[in-house]
Enzyme design. Structure first.
Site, mmCIF file in Angstrom:
data_model
loop_
_atom_site.group_PDB
_atom_site.id
_atom_site.type_symbol
_atom_site.label_atom_id
_atom_site.label_comp_id
_atom_site.label_asym_id
_atom_site.label_seq_id
_atom_site.Cartn_x
_atom_site.Cartn_y
_atom_site.Cartn_z
ATOM 1 N N GLU A 76 -27.247 -12.168 13.531
ATOM 2 C CA GLU A 76 -28.715 -12.303 13.638
ATOM 3 C C GLU A 76 -29.148 -13.755 13.394
ATOM 4 O O GLU A 76 -30.149 -14.017 12.737
ATOM 5 C CB GLU A 76 -29.440 -11.311 12.725
ATOM 6 C CG GLU A 76 -29.115 -9.878 13.139
ATOM 7 C CD GLU A 76 -30.116 -8.831 12.701
ATOM 8 O OE1 GLU A 76 -31.303 -9.142 12.548
ATOM 9 O OE2 GLU A 76 -29.695 -7.666 12.540
ATOM 10 N N GLN A 99 -12.753 -14.274 -7.765
ATOM 11 C CA GLN A 99 -12.067 -15.133 -8.736
ATOM 12 C C GLN A 99 -12.056 -14.481 -10.123
ATOM 13 O O GLN A 99 -11.031 -14.484 -10.817
ATOM 14 C CB GLN A 99 -12.785 -16.497 -8.798
ATOM 15 C CG GLN A 99 -12.046 -17.564 -9.574
ATOM 16 C CD GLN A 99 -10.770 -18.011 -8.858
ATOM 17 O OE1 GLN A 99 -10.603 -17.777 -7.669
ATOM 18 N NE2 GLN A 99 -9.866 -18.609 -9.605
ATOM 19 N N GLU A 121 -26.697 -22.327 10.976
ATOM 20 C CA GLU A 121 -27.164 -23.507 11.725
ATOM 21 C C GLU A 121 -28.427 -23.163 12.525
ATOM 22 O O GLU A 121 -29.358 -23.981 12.611
ATOM 23 C CB GLU A 121 -26.062 -24.016 12.664
ATOM 24 C CG GLU A 121 -24.855 -24.623 11.964
ATOM 25 C CD GLU A 121 -23.926 -23.581 11.321
ATOM 26 O OE1 GLU A 121 -23.986 -22.394 11.701
ATOM 27 O OE2 GLU A 121 -23.147 -23.954 10.425
HETATM 28 C C1 LIG Z 1 -19.898 -7.872 13.490
HETATM 29 C C2 LIG Z 1 -20.930 -8.420 14.420
HETATM 30 C C3 LIG Z 1 -22.011 -7.639 14.798
HETATM 31 C C4 LIG Z 1 -22.951 -8.129 15.715
HETATM 32 N N1 LIG Z 1 -23.955 -7.309 16.174
HETATM 33 C C5 LIG Z 1 -24.729 -7.716 17.204
HETATM 34 C C6 LIG Z 1 -25.660 -6.815 17.821
HETATM 35 O O1 LIG Z 1 -25.807 -5.659 17.417
HETATM 36 N N2 LIG Z 1 -26.370 -7.244 18.903
HETATM 37 C C7 LIG Z 1 -26.234 -8.510 19.397
HETATM 38 O O2 LIG Z 1 -26.893 -8.826 20.380
HETATM 39 N N3 LIG Z 1 -25.384 -9.404 18.798
HETATM 40 C C8 LIG Z 1 -24.624 -9.027 17.735
HETATM 41 N N4 LIG Z 1 -23.740 -9.902 17.158
HETATM 42 C C9 LIG Z 1 -23.632 -11.266 17.686
HETATM 43 C C10 LIG Z 1 -24.110 -12.354 16.727
HETATM 44 O O3 LIG Z 1 -25.499 -12.315 16.609
HETATM 45 C C11 LIG Z 1 -23.568 -13.680 17.273
HETATM 46 O O4 LIG Z 1 -22.172 -13.675 17.022
HETATM 47 C C12 LIG Z 1 -24.221 -14.887 16.629
HETATM 48 O O5 LIG Z 1 -25.560 -14.983 17.007
HETATM 49 C C13 LIG Z 1 -23.497 -16.194 16.986
HETATM 50 O O6 LIG Z 1 -23.258 -16.291 18.352
HETATM 51 P P1 LIG Z 1 -21.791 -16.675 18.876
HETATM 52 O O7 LIG Z 1 -20.841 -15.754 18.198
HETATM 53 O O8 LIG Z 1 -21.804 -16.687 20.346
HETATM 54 O O9 LIG Z 1 -21.525 -18.123 18.323
HETATM 55 P P2 LIG Z 1 -21.943 -19.504 19.042
HETATM 56 O O10 LIG Z 1 -23.363 -19.441 19.461
HETATM 57 O O11 LIG Z 1 -20.929 -19.830 20.067
HETATM 58 O O12 LIG Z 1 -21.814 -20.524 17.836
HETATM 59 C C14 LIG Z 1 -20.572 -21.075 17.406
HETATM 60 C C15 LIG Z 1 -20.873 -22.062 16.280
HETATM 61 O O13 LIG Z 1 -21.639 -23.157 16.818
HETATM 62 C C16 LIG Z 1 -22.824 -23.311 16.058
HETATM 63 N N5 LIG Z 1 -23.900 -23.783 16.946
HETATM 64 C C17 LIG Z 1 -24.285 -23.259 18.131
HETATM 65 N N6 LIG Z 1 -25.310 -23.964 18.638
HETATM 66 C C18 LIG Z 1 -25.585 -24.950 17.739
HETATM 67 C C19 LIG Z 1 -26.557 -25.986 17.665
HETATM 68 N N7 LIG Z 1 -27.451 -26.187 18.644
HETATM 69 N N8 LIG Z 1 -26.541 -26.799 16.602
HETATM 70 C C20 LIG Z 1 -25.654 -26.633 15.602
HETATM 71 N N9 LIG Z 1 -24.714 -25.659 15.590
HETATM 72 C C21 LIG Z 1 -24.687 -24.826 16.649
HETATM 73 C C22 LIG Z 1 -23.120 -21.934 15.494
HETATM 74 O O14 LIG Z 1 -23.972 -21.998 14.362
HETATM 75 C C23 LIG Z 1 -21.704 -21.475 15.149
HETATM 76 O O15 LIG Z 1 -21.309 -22.019 13.932
HETATM 77 C C24 LIG Z 1 -22.822 -9.455 16.213
HETATM 78 C C25 LIG Z 1 -21.744 -10.242 15.792
HETATM 79 C C26 LIG Z 1 -20.799 -9.744 14.946
HETATM 80 C C27 LIG Z 1 -19.614 -10.595 14.597
#
Ligand SMILES: Cc1cc2nc3c(=O)[nH]c(=O)nc-3n(C[C@H](O)[C@H](O)[C@H](O)COP(=O)(O)OP(=O)(O)OC[C@H]3O[C@@H](n4cnc5c(N)ncnc54)[C@H](O)[C@@H]3O)c2cc1C
Length: 387
Positions: free
Chosen positions: A371, A344, A375
């Protein structure tokens, strides 16, 4: 190591390290950041420079090729890199805290001797394969399997969003996999070391991301991947618990990186507010801008004290889970909020990709997701409170 770390009185060796990394970030990283971001290219030359400085070996003992430092030293390096280039910072964070650290923490002597010297030297990278298409926050929902057959683990499954998993120097991915069932019928999850040269292992084409464009992220396919039985990392059935411990530490590192991003936005904004003129005077002469910048500094400072606190507890062997989650939460929000405010302050220029604040705006969102999402941090903090 002290029980307490203060932003105002860091021991000399830490301050010197931070200054050295700051100079590297300004002189070596900054000039190539915009180009790697625009071209979505992995910054091999920067990684080689970090390797020469010993950054990949910072928290490991010298017997494994490390620098004999500690986890807080790694955090300080991440903060300095995060100010300038989050892609570079996450490459180091994932290489050290997710790639090499599981082997150092849970590996046997043979595994440490085999893998750590190449990883701590920064000549090779290892990745951390926990997340799957159906298992992110609920990482225990892993569907990847590993079955023992003729003295080998046969691994099948898919991993998703794995950092550093497809670079030319990636040699290893540590994956979680279901290896059986526990006595009470739950999944037995173990950790298996999978060299990337193993037949059946594929790093699929890289993702097209919103930010962290120069960081390497791939989906992985593991199809009948056969590795020796000795590639089990740590105790069978402890894979999930061990990875959670790695994530607890990793959150302090991500908090440090986030503080760097938040501070980088402050630094850019202070400079620009003095230089940019509107209505015949610098925009910083307006209290609306001045207050915005002051609040940004507050966020960065508060988040820094939170990660210093978590790191001090961790290094003195005290429980630090709650403090690590708090640090990760406040620091990632500080980065995102500061990136929005800095953009901004830069007006239209803040929306141009070549400007560092625009990059921080795109890069910072993932800090609230990776990581452990915001939430998930709230869930962990509430759990620690016994709620
Ligand atoms: C650029 C990037 C690099 C990454 N690097 C790695 C890596 O090196 N190794 C690895 O293993 N992973 C890696 N990840 C994965 C990352 O850790 C996950 O994307 C993250 O933990 C969220 O998991 P998900 O994407 O499946 O979202 P989901 O678990 O499907 O969550 C979706 C939404 O629902 C919310 N939610 C889920 N459960 C609940 C609950 N019980 N109560 C309230 N809210 C909830 C979450 O907070 C989120 O807002 C990476 C991700 C990205 C985008």
């Amino acid at each position: 190591m002290t029980d307490y770390l203060s932003t105002g009185s860091l021991p000399d060796e830490y301050r010197q390290l931070a200054k050295t990394v700051q100079d590297f970030a300004r002189n070596v990283v900054a000039p190539v950041s915009a180009e790697h971001d625009a071209n979505h290219t992995f910054p091999y030359e920067v990684v080689a420079g970090m390797a020469d400085m010993g950054l990949f070996g910072l928290p490991f003992p010298e017997e494994y090729g490390g620098m004999g430092g500690d986890y807080f030293a790694l955090c300080l390096a991440l903060e300095e890199l995060g100010k300038i280039d989050q892609s570079v910072a996450i490459t180091l964070e994932a290489g050290v805290s997710l790639g090499a650290m599981p082997i150092y923490r849970f590996g046997n002597e043979e595994q440490k001797q085999e893998w750590l010297p190449q990883l701590t030297s920064g000549k090779a990278l290892a990745a951390f394969g926990l997340t799957e298409p159906g298992a992110g926050s609920d990482a225990g929902g892993t569907r990847t399997t590993a079955e023992l057959a003729d003295g080998e683990w046969v691994v099948n499954g898919n991993k998703q969003f794995i950092t550093n998993s497809g670079t030319d120097i990636t040699t290893l991915v540590t994956v979680t996999a279901v290896t059986g069932a526990t006595d009470n019928g739950k999944k037995e999850i173990s950790t298996i070391l999978v060299p990337t040269s193993t037949r059946g292992f594929t790093a699929e084409p890289a993702y097209d991301k919103v930010g962290w464009n120069a960081s390497d992220t791939h989906p992985l396919t593991l199809q009948d991947v056969r590795v020796p039985e000795a590639n089990l990392l740590g105790t069978r059935g402890r894979g999930y618990a061990n990875f959670l411990r790695i994530l607890d530490e990793g959150r302090i590192a991500i908090a440090a990186l986030s503080v760097g991003a938040a501070q980088g936005c402050v630094d850019e904004s202070v400079r620009y507010a003095k230089e940019r003129e509107a209505f015949g005077r610098p925009i910083g002469a307006n209290q609306a801008i001045e207050f915005k910048i002051a609040r940004m500094e507050v966020r960065a400072h508060v988040a820094r004290t939170a990660y210093y606190d978590a790191a001090a507890l961790m290094l003195s062997g005290k429980p630090f889970k709650k403090q690590a989650s708090i640090a990760k939460l406040v620091a990632s929000e500080a980065a995102m909020d500061n990136a929005r405010d800095a953009t901004q302050i830069f007006g239209g220029y803040g929306f141009m990709n070549e400007y560092p604040v625009a990059r921080h705006y795109r890069d910072s969102k993932i800090l609230e997701i990776g990581e452990g999402t915001t939430e998930v941090q709230l869930m962990l903090i509430a759990r620690e409170l016994g709620v």
